[in-house]
Design a protein around this motif. Structure first.
Motif, PDB file in Angstrom:
ATOM      1  N   ARG A   5       0.347  -1.357  -0.291  1.00 49.46           N
ATOM      2  CA  ARG A   5      -0.199  -0.287  -0.184  1.00 49.46           C
ATOM      3  C   ARG A   5       1.256   1.134   0.338  1.00 49.46           C
ATOM      4  NH1 ARG A   5      -4.541  -0.760   4.085  1.00 49.46           N
ATOM      5  NH2 ARG A   5      -5.365  -1.927   2.140  1.00 49.46           N
ATOM      6  N   SER A   6       2.388   1.035   0.483  1.00 54.85           N
ATOM      7  CA  SER A   6       3.072   2.321   0.857  1.00 54.85           C
ATOM      8  C   SER A   6       4.573   2.460  -0.790  1.00 54.85           C
ATOM      9  CB  SER A   6       3.747   1.879   2.126  1.00 54.85           C
ATOM     10  OG  SER A   6       4.630   1.419   2.885  1.00 54.85           O
ATOM     11  N   GLY A   7       4.101   1.774  -0.739  1.00 52.01           N
ATOM     12  CA  GLY A   7       4.489   1.514  -2.555  1.00 52.01           C
ATOM     13  C   GLY A   7       5.822  -0.006  -1.885  1.00 52.01           C
ATOM     14  N   GLU A   8       6.640   0.364  -3.319  1.00 55.77           N
ATOM     15  CA  GLU A   8       7.006  -0.849  -3.859  1.00 55.77           C
ATOM     16  C   GLU A   8       8.294  -1.454  -3.188  1.00 55.77           C
ATOM     17  OE1 GLU A   8       8.430  -3.578  -8.518  1.00 55.77           O
ATOM     18  OE2 GLU A   8       8.107  -0.704  -8.177  1.00 55.77           O
ATOM     19  N   LYS A   9       8.892  -0.927  -2.536  1.00 57.84           N
ATOM     20  CA  LYS A   9      10.157  -1.150  -1.669  1.00 57.84           C
ATOM     21  C   LYS A   9      10.225  -2.294  -0.776  1.00 57.84           C
ATOM     22  CE  LYS A   9      13.761   0.985   1.110  1.00 57.84           C
ATOM     23  NZ  LYS A   9      14.450   2.033   1.385  1.00 57.84           N
ATOM     24  N   LEU A  10      10.605  -3.166  -0.284  1.00 64.26           N
ATOM     25  CA  LEU A  10      10.878  -4.453   0.113  1.00 64.26           C
ATOM     26  C   LEU A  10      11.132  -3.767   1.308  1.00 64.26           C
ATOM     27  CD1 LEU A  10      10.698  -7.335  -2.100  1.00 64.26           C
ATOM     28  CD2 LEU A  10       9.204  -6.050  -1.299  1.00 64.26           C
ATOM     29  N   THR A  11      10.932  -3.282   2.342  1.00 62.92           N
ATOM     30  CA  THR A  11      11.524  -3.011   4.126  1.00 62.92           C
ATOM     31  C   THR A  11      11.253  -4.398   4.497  1.00 62.92           C
ATOM     32  OG1 THR A  11       9.584  -1.996   4.860  1.00 62.92           O
ATOM     33  CG2 THR A  11      10.249  -0.511   3.121  1.00 62.92           C
TER      34      THR A  11
ATOM     35  N   ASP B  74      19.569 -12.574  -4.543  1.00 67.74           N
ATOM     36  CA  ASP B  74      20.182 -12.788  -5.872  1.00 67.74           C
ATOM     37  C   ASP B  74      19.771 -11.487  -6.549  1.00 67.74           C
ATOM     38  OD1 ASP B  74      21.252 -15.091  -3.583  1.00 67.74           O
ATOM     39  OD2 ASP B  74      20.500 -16.038  -4.811  1.00 67.74           O
ATOM     40  N   GLY B  75      21.238 -11.109  -7.188  1.00 70.32           N
ATOM     41  CA  GLY B  75      20.962 -10.164  -8.139  1.00 70.32           C
ATOM     42  C   GLY B  75      20.009  -8.771  -7.376  1.00 70.32           C
ATOM     43  N   PRO B  76      19.820  -8.193  -9.244  1.00 65.91           N
ATOM     44  CA  PRO B  76      19.662  -6.507  -9.064  1.00 65.91           C
ATOM     45  C   PRO B  76      17.878  -6.737  -8.861  1.00 65.91           C
ATOM     46  CG  PRO B  76      19.839  -7.147 -11.051  1.00 65.91           C
ATOM     47  CD  PRO B  76      20.742  -8.272 -10.711  1.00 65.91           C
ATOM     48  N   HIS B  77      17.267  -8.398  -9.022  1.00 63.11           N
ATOM     49  CA  HIS B  77      15.889  -7.782  -8.498  1.00 63.11           C
ATOM     50  C   HIS B  77      15.362  -9.184  -7.273  1.00 63.11           C
ATOM     51  CE1 HIS B  77      16.688  -6.676 -12.419  1.00 63.11           C
ATOM     52  NE2 HIS B  77      15.296  -5.831 -12.334  1.00 63.11           N
ATOM     53  N   TYR B  78      14.297  -8.882  -6.417  1.00 60.77           N
ATOM     54  CA  TYR B  78      14.173  -9.843  -5.529  1.00 60.77           C
ATOM     55  C   TYR B  78      12.873 -10.571  -6.414  1.00 60.77           C
ATOM     56  CZ  TYR B  78      15.511  -6.537  -1.642  1.00 60.77           C
ATOM     57  OH  TYR B  78      15.649  -5.638  -1.061  1.00 60.77           O
ATOM     58  N   LYS B  79      13.486 -11.695  -5.857  1.00 66.07           N
ATOM     59  CA  LYS B  79      12.160 -13.025  -6.547  1.00 66.07           C
ATOM     60  C   LYS B  79      11.400 -13.201  -5.596  1.00 66.07           C
ATOM     61  CE  LYS B  79      15.407 -14.581  -9.833  1.00 66.07           C
ATOM     62  NZ  LYS B  79      16.268 -15.736 -10.426  1.00 66.07           N
TER      63      LYS B  79
ATOM     64  N   VAL C 287      10.953  -7.722  -8.053  1.00 66.84           N
ATOM     65  CA  VAL C 287      10.446  -6.797  -7.541  1.00 66.84           C
ATOM     66  C   VAL C 287      12.200  -6.592  -7.837  1.00 66.84           C
ATOM     67  CG1 VAL C 287      10.583  -5.290  -5.821  1.00 66.84           C
ATOM     68  CG2 VAL C 287       8.789  -7.174  -6.648  1.00 66.84           C
ATOM     69  N   ALA C 288      11.780  -5.222  -8.354  1.00 67.17           N
ATOM     70  CA  ALA C 288      13.120  -3.526  -8.526  1.00 67.17           C
ATOM     71  C   ALA C 288      14.081  -3.420  -7.164  1.00 67.17           C
ATOM     72  CB  ALA C 288      13.211  -3.301  -9.723  1.00 67.17           C
ATOM     73  N   LYS C 289      15.368  -3.830  -6.614  1.00 69.39           N
ATOM     74  CA  LYS C 289      15.393  -4.120  -5.443  1.00 69.39           C
ATOM     75  C   LYS C 289      15.382  -1.896  -5.091  1.00 69.39           C
ATOM     76  CE  LYS C 289      18.709  -7.683  -4.403  1.00 69.39           C
ATOM     77  NZ  LYS C 289      19.980  -8.150  -3.860  1.00 69.39           N
ATOM     78  N   THR C 290      16.060  -1.758  -6.809  1.00 67.74           N
ATOM     79  CA  THR C 290      15.593   0.036  -6.452  1.00 67.74           C
ATOM     80  C   THR C 290      15.447   0.325  -7.584  1.00 67.74           C
ATOM     81  OG1 THR C 290      17.378   0.279  -8.122  1.00 67.74           O
ATOM     82  CG2 THR C 290      18.246   0.165  -5.943  1.00 67.74           C
TER      83      THR C 290
END
Length: 476
Positions: free
Chosen positions: A408-414, A431-436, A448-451
């Motif tokens: 709800r507050s955004g895509e960032k995986l806190t 692993d890598g530049p993305h979350y799976k 999900v992109a890490k940035t």
């Protein structure tokens, strides 16, 4: 008739004398036989017989250029019933193993058998630490953790690529991390009969699902794998009215049936060892004629042919057993969905990702089509009856709302968001530049992109993609 048979691999340092000594300790120490003492020299290769009341204990030895055998028979004669417990130590090609067989025969015309239990001598060999490895699997009375370090071992078993002789029982965990049965209880009950693996965590199941093409037991199911095949016999609590004790007993019974159909049940039994002894003694007689030798050889050839026919019959019956088990599993699954889970359809081949998933999918479909029928018509009444008899469980609705709340507050995986997703059943690969994000099955993976570049738009799109893939209650 034969009611129990198992073969234990022995450590190289365990000698025939060690085994014979343990046999005598078993007989003398048992409260069932009332034997004070056996004057038996374990270093002797002479035959030995001891009889007291209804108990007879006998030892026989045989050795030639290819094999060495030491066999013990404990016979217990009860009223109208005879128990023969045979223990055969075999050394062949540098490998030493122990074959334990139990026969039970009525002396009258009854057909039913008394309760059969695993001979205590099996437990003694395991607890004494005399057992070695069955292929790469240690023979033990404790469950083996199926984790990252030994992943290839149980993966190959599920794919039918591993060499072993005892059945393997694999206990999976549900997405709450729980098992349907007690691994310690099963490992103790099946010690010396089967190997028991217990899944370390659900992440292992997700990995196995991909690497075994779905041949792994998961989400709390227990799978039995048999040597020489990738066939998996699955057991679930829903087959047993959610009674874990009944489930344990069902697993033990099926393992017991499997070991009874091994070829070992007709190899190196007591009567065959007596025949080998007789042949060897006769051939050693200096004055035996050539004609006698030929007659003896003819007798042994006949014995061997009969033994081979029995082995072929056992192998054929074993194949039939596996086929019938597969058929029974299908019937049990169908019966379970009708009678035990309250569902009104056959389950099919696609397993549930969580309890009640199939139920809520069909509930949603039927609920939406109910008003398409005129009230009071037969279709309306049937659909309404099915909906009333199979109420909505609502797990999917909880998962979808949880996903919407997490992003709800955004895509960032806190750290908080990761915890929320794991509670819903997701695993997160970093692993890598993305979350799976994987929801219980590699087919349902979300990137999900890490940035993330557009924080809120990305979260909205991700939530939409997850709901599209997982929501079994969405509007048609």
């Amino acid at each position: 008739m034969l009611v129990f048979s198992t073969r234990l691999p022995l450590k190289a340092e365990v000698t025939h004398q060690d085994c014979l000594k343990l046999f005598t300790e078993w007989v003398i120490g048992s409260p069932h036989y009332q034997i004070d003492e056996l004057y038996f020299n374990v270093d002797s290769h002479d035959d030995y017989d001891y009889t007291k009341n209804n108990i007879t204990f006998s030892v026989r030895h045989y050795k030639d250029e290819s094999i060495e055998l030491s066999a013990c028979r404990l016979q217990n004669r009860e009223e109208n019933l005879v128990w023969d417990n045979d223990c055969v130590i075999l050394t062949s090609e540098g490998q030493r193993s122990l074959l334990i067989q139990l026969n039970c025969n009525w002396t009258d015309f009854r057909t039913d058998l008394p309760p059969i239990h695993k001979p205590y001598i099996v437990r003694m060999f395991v607890e004494k630490g005399y057992c070695g490895f069955d292929g790469k699997i240690p023979v033990t009375d404790t469950p083996i953790v199926a984790g990252k370090d030994n992943y290839e071992e149980y993966r190959d078993i599920m794919c039918g690529k591993s060499a072993y002789e005892m059945p393997v029982v694999y206990i999976s965990r549900d997405y709450w991390g729980k098992t349907a049965v007690s691994p310690r209880y099963l490992a103790h009950q099946l010690s010396g009969i089967a190997h028991v693996f217990v899944e370390e965590n659900y992440e292992i199941a997700a990995r196995l699902q991909k690497d075994t093409c779905g041949n792994n037991a998961y989400l709390g199911y227990v799978g039995i794998y048999f040597p020489g095949t990738s066939y998996c016999q699955k057991h679930g609590l829903r087959y047993y009215d959610n009674d874990f004790y009944k489930m344990c007993q069902g697993i033990i019974d099926d393992v017991w049936d499997a070991i009874m159909n091994r070829v070992d049940s007709t190899q190196y039994n007591w009567n065959q060892i007596l025949a080998l002894q007789a042949r060897q003694k006769m051939l050693k007689m200096k004055n035996v004629s050539e004609q006698s030798k030929e007659e003896l050889d003819a007798y042994i050839d006949t014995f061997d042919k009969e033994k081979k026919e029995l082995e072929d019959k056992v192998e054929e019956l074993n194949r039939k057993v596996l086929s019938l088990r597969a058929e029974r599993d299908g019937l049990m699954a169908a019966r379970g969905t009708v009678n035990k889970d309250g569902m009104f359809y056959n389950a099919g081949l696609e397993d549930e990702l969580y309890p009640g998933e199939r139920n809520d999918l069909l509930y949603s479909i039927l609920f939406q089509v109910l008003n398409k029928y005129e009230e009071g018509t037969r279709p309306y009444c049937i659909v309404k009856s099915l909906l009333d008899a199979n109420p909505k469980i609502g797990t999917c609705e909880t998962i979808i709302k949880g996903v919407e709340t997490a992003f709800r507050s955004g895509e960032k995986l806190t750290k908080v968001v990761k915890g929320q997703l794991k509670d819903l059943g997701f695993t997160i690969e970093e692993d890598g530049p993305h979350y799976k994000l994987v929801f219980k099955d590699p087919r349902y993976m979300f990137i999900v992109a890490k940035t993330p570049s557009d924080h809120h738009r990305g979260a909205k799109n991700l939530t939409r993609n997850i709901c599209r893939a997982l929501d079994v209650e969405k509007k048609l």
